[in-house]
Design a protein around this motif. Structure first.
Motif, mmCIF file in Angstrom:
data_model
loop_
_atom_site.group_PDB
_atom_site.id
_atom_site.type_symbol
_atom_site.label_atom_id
_atom_site.label_comp_id
_atom_site.label_asym_id
_atom_site.label_seq_id
_atom_site.Cartn_x
_atom_site.Cartn_y
_atom_site.Cartn_z
ATOM 1 N N GLY A 38 0.695 -1.167 0.073
ATOM 2 C CA GLY A 38 -0.093 0.025 -0.330
ATOM 3 C C GLY A 38 0.963 1.477 -0.084
ATOM 4 N N ALA A 39 2.230 1.220 -0.076
ATOM 5 C CA ALA A 39 3.055 2.197 -0.097
ATOM 6 C C ALA A 39 3.101 2.816 -1.549
ATOM 7 N N HIS A 40 3.530 4.184 -1.378
ATOM 8 C CA HIS A 40 3.543 5.059 -2.774
ATOM 9 C C HIS A 40 5.023 5.411 -2.762
ATOM 10 N N SER A 41 5.901 5.405 -3.607
ATOM 11 C CA SER A 41 7.356 5.953 -3.639
ATOM 12 C C SER A 41 7.722 7.026 -4.755
ATOM 13 N N THR A 42 8.258 7.880 -4.373
ATOM 14 C CA THR A 42 8.992 8.719 -5.533
ATOM 15 C C THR A 42 10.302 8.655 -5.515
ATOM 16 N N CYS A 43 10.796 8.141 -6.540
ATOM 17 C CA CYS A 43 12.353 7.727 -6.806
ATOM 18 C C CYS A 43 12.884 8.963 -7.475
ATOM 19 N N VAL A 44 14.126 9.612 -6.860
ATOM 20 C CA VAL A 44 14.620 10.793 -7.507
ATOM 21 C C VAL A 44 16.257 10.094 -7.589
ATOM 22 N N ASP A 45 16.781 10.622 -8.713
ATOM 23 C CA ASP A 45 18.171 10.064 -8.943
ATOM 24 C C ASP A 45 18.600 11.241 -10.202
#
Length: 261
Positions: A68-75
């Motif tokens: 149920g998590a949401h992730s913003t991936c930044v690189d």
């Protein structure tokens, strides 16, 4: 060393994990403790910022544990982001952002103004002390009250030098055996990636932007004045707006620190 390139995004994700595990054989254990801490502090449905996400190794494990998590991936690395985007194609829980963490306005590129948790691993040791101090302050501003920041990286306890030396020797001997059995190191992996048509354009962009890791510097590119002591990170986090900070896991050469907003 002759290698065969993976044929799909999942295989590239797996090959990255194996290459990283050659350096850090207890990598999965620290990911487990990291996600335990996220769940303990935020519950089962957190909004997470995966900082310097690379191929998305943390987000992959986060979503398997907490669907149920949401992730913003930044690189900023075009090659690793290409693998991550391919790996998570069609997963609406994952959002990608390109940003340079050393730039003052990097948070403006994010899709959300606040997060329940910020996680990162084996990335921030590239930053010099002052940029890292500023970044910790940025993260305190991004986290909601009671949110958690977790950083797993190369941090050492220098209080037991003989123990450290013995463990370093054991690890080095193990690495040498695994190399003879075909394990890839950092330079090998990037040679393989640059040879794959799937990644040719992205790796060329990466080499132009961040340097060519196929020809590592003699010292590994390390700067002697970069922070290596766990205590430095804990004291700096407290000084940059976090209310609590402690080590929650460690090995001989690495540690996982957690800080509450």
């Amino acid at each position: 060393m002759t290698t065969t390139a993976p044929s799909d995004w999942q295989s590239w994700q797996t090959s990255w994990d194996r290459q990283q595990e050659w350096y850090m054989p207890d990598r999965e254990e620290r990911f487990r403790v990291m996600i335990d801490t996220v769940e303990a502090v935020t519950g089962p449905t957190p909004r997470v910022l995966d900082l310097a996400c690379g191929t998305g190794s943390i987000t992959d494990r986060l979503l398997r544990r907490l669907p149920g998590a949401h992730s913003t991936c930044v690189d900023i690395d075009p090659a690793l982001l290409t693998i991550a985007r391919g790996h998570f194609t069609g997963d609406e829980r994952v959002t990608f952002t390109e940003a340079d963490l050393t730039q003052a306005n990097w948070t403006e590129h994010l899709p959300h103004a606040s997060y329940d948790a910020v996680v990162t691993a084996t990335a921030l040791h590239w930053l010099d002390p002052q940029p890292l101090r500023h970044l910790y302050g940025d993260l305190a501003g991004l986290l909601r009250e009671g949110g958690v920041f977790l950083n797993a990286d190369h941090m050492r306890d220098e209080s037991a030098p003989r123990l450290n030396a013995a463990l370093h020797t054991l690890h080095s001997e193990r690495q040498e055996r695994q190399r003879r059995q075909g394990a890839l190191d950092w330079a090998d992996w990037w040679h393989m990636a640059s040879d794959d048509p799937l990644l040719a354009e992205a790796t060329a962009q990466r080499f132009a932007l961040l340097g060519d890791p196929r020809r590592p510097k003699p010292d590994g590119g390390a700067r002697q004045d970069r922070p290596t002591a766990t205590r430095w990170h804990l004291e700096t986090l407290l000084g940059q707006g976090f209310s609590e900070a402690r080590q929650v896991w460690c090995s001989a050469s690495d540690a996982l620190v957690a800080a509450l907003r």
